[in-house]
Design a protein around this motif. Structure first.
Motif, short mmCIF file in Angstrom:
data_model
loop_
_atom_site.label_atom_id
_atom_site.label_comp_id
_atom_site.label_asym_id
_atom_site.label_seq_id
_atom_site.Cartn_x
_atom_site.Cartn_y
_atom_site.Cartn_z
N TYR A 1 -41.58 8.74 3.10
CA TYR A 1 -42.62 8.03 2.62
C TYR A 1 -43.71 7.83 2.78
N GLU A 2 -44.32 6.80 2.03
CA GLU A 2 -46.03 6.79 1.60
C GLU A 2 -46.61 5.22 1.56
N VAL A 3 -47.79 5.33 3.48
CA VAL A 3 -47.94 4.33 3.01
C VAL A 3 -49.12 3.66 2.29
N VAL A 4 -48.64 2.54 1.48
CA VAL A 4 -48.91 2.35 0.29
C VAL A 4 -50.00 0.77 0.44
N ASP A 5 -50.98 0.25 -0.55
CA ASP A 5 -51.07 -1.48 0.02
C ASP A 5 -50.44 -1.96 -1.28
N GLY A 6 -50.00 -2.82 -0.92
CA GLY A 6 -49.14 -3.95 -1.87
C GLY A 6 -49.61 -4.13 -3.31
N ILE A 7 -50.77 -4.11 -2.99
CA ILE A 7 -51.52 -4.50 -4.40
C ILE A 7 -51.72 -2.80 -5.44
N ASP A 8 -51.49 -1.51 -4.13
CA ASP A 8 -51.86 -0.58 -5.47
C ASP A 8 -50.42 -0.13 -5.70
N VAL A 9 -49.20 -0.66 -5.05
CA VAL A 9 -47.57 -0.50 -5.17
C VAL A 9 -47.31 -1.51 -6.79
N ALA A 10 -48.22 -2.44 -6.63
CA ALA A 10 -48.00 -3.23 -8.06
C ALA A 10 -48.43 -2.27 -8.88
N ARG A 11 -49.43 -2.89 -9.13
CA ARG A 11 -50.30 -1.61 -10.41
C ARG A 11 -50.38 -0.42 -10.68
N THR A 12 -49.39 -0.40 -9.56
CA THR A 12 -48.17 1.58 -10.11
C THR A 12 -47.24 0.54 -10.75
N LEU A 13 -46.25 -0.32 -10.14
CA LEU A 13 -44.32 -0.71 -10.83
C LEU A 13 -44.85 -1.32 -11.82
N TYR A 14 -45.56 -2.09 -12.27
CA TYR A 14 -45.41 -3.87 -13.19
C TYR A 14 -44.90 -3.32 -14.00
N PRO A 15 -46.28 -1.87 -14.99
CA PRO A 15 -46.75 -1.57 -16.00
C PRO A 15 -44.87 -0.67 -16.42
N GLU A 16 -44.41 0.18 -15.43
CA GLU A 16 -42.58 0.58 -16.06
C GLU A 16 -42.03 -0.53 -15.96
#
Length: 254
Positions: free
Chosen positions: A73-88
Motif C-alpha cells: 500500500y502507499e500512504v498519499v495525500d488525497g489531493i495528490d491522488v486526485a491529481r493522479t486519477l482524474y485525468p484518467e
C-alpha cells in the motif's frame, strides 16, 4: 464523516471532499495491485461500479487491517491522488470493505479537489437551456464577441449545483489561448456583464476544457447563440425542403 455521507446528504459529502483536500491530514492508504510504494512499477488497484472505474483505498491503518489487504500500500495525500486519477477519468473509492460498501468519489469531484473545490460547482449538476429572458445581455455580448477576434462561438446553459445558487454559464470557444487572447475575452465579458440583471450570477467556462462537466454538456446539447464562422459564411441559395419549392433545372439541363 464517512458515516455521515448518505444519499442526499450533499453537505456531508462536501465536508468529506474538503477533508480529503487538506494536505497531510487528508491522507489515504492506496491499495497497490502491483509493486511497492515508491517503485516505478507501483500500480493502484482498480474496481468498476456502474461502468465507472475507481481506485480503492482505506482511510486509516486500522481500516487497512480490517480490510484484510495483504499486498503493498502507499500512504498519499488525497489531493495528490486526485491529481493522479482524474485525468484518467478514474474515481476514488473509500473503504470498500466497510459495511454498506464504503463511499465512492467520482473523477469529476476528484478534479474539484485537485483544482480547488470553490472554483467548481458542487455536483451532481442539473443542466438545461436557460429560460430566463435577458435579450439585452445576449445582444450586447454577441456584439462584443463579434468585435473580439479570439472568440469563435458562444453557448449558454442554466446550471443548478447540488449546493449553492443556480447560475447562467457562458461557454467560450476561442481560437487560441494566448495571454493576449485571454485578456481580450476577459475584457469582452467585463464590457457585457453590465447588462445582466442585478442578482443573476453569471460564470464562464472554456469549451476546450475536456474535463469540465458544464463544457461537456454544452458540447453535447447546446447550439451556439453566436458563431463567428456561421455569421461570416456567404449567403446560400434557398434549398428545397425548408418552405421553398424545388429549383427548376436550367433549360436543356437536368
Amino acid at each position: 464523516m464517512l458515516r455521515q455521507v448518505t444519499p442526499g446528504r450533499y453537505d456531508a459529502y462536501e465536508a468529506l471532499l474538503r477533508a480529503l483536500a487538506i494536505p497531510s491530514s487528508g491522507q489515504v492508504w492506496m491499495l497497490l495491485w502491483h509493486g511497492q510504494a515508491g517503485s516505478p512499477d507501483a500500480q493502484y488497484g482498480t474496481m468498476e461500479v456502474d461502468g465507472h472505474g475507481y481506485a480503492p483505498c482505506v482511510t486509516s491503518a486500522q481500516e487497512l487491517s480490517a480490510s484484510g489487504w495483504n499486498r503493498s500500500y502507499e500512504v498519499v495525500d488525497g489531493i495528490d491522488v486526485a491529481r493522479t486519477l482524474y485525468p484518467e477519468r478514474h474515481g476514488l473509492w473509500l473503504n470498500p470493505h466497510a459495511p454498506g460498501g464504503g463511499v465512492g468519489i467520482p473523477w469529476l469531484d476528484l478534479r474539484r479537489i485537485a483544482t480547488g473545490l470553490d472554483r467548481q460547482p458542487a455536483g451532481p449538476l442539473r443542466l438545461a437551456e436557460p429560460t430566463i429572458e435577458i435579450p439585452a445581455f445576449y445582444a450586447l455580448l454577441t456584439q462584443n464577441a463579434h468585435r473580439t477576434p479570439a472568440v469563435r462561438s458562444l453557448r449558454r446553459a442554466w446550471v443548478q449545483p447540488a449546493l449553492g445558487a443556480p447560475y447562467l454559464a457562458i461557454g467560450l470557444d476561442v481560437y487560441e489561448a494566448s495571454p493576449a487572447a485571454v485578456d481580450s475575452v476577459r475584457a469582452m465579458m467585463q464590457q457585457s456583464i453590465g447588462a445582466v440583471p442585478d442578482g443573476l450570477p453569471v460564470s464562464t467556462v472554456a469549451m476546450s476544457d475536456e474535463y469540465d462537466p458544464v463544457a461537456m454538456w454544452l458540447r453535447a446539447h447546446a447550439r451556439p447563440f453566436y458563431d463567428r464562422e456561421a455569421h461570416a459564411a456567404p449567403a446560400q441559395s434557398p434549398a428545397a425542403g425548408y418552405g421553398y419549392p424545388p429549383v427548376p433545372p436550367a433549360p436543356g439541363r437536368y
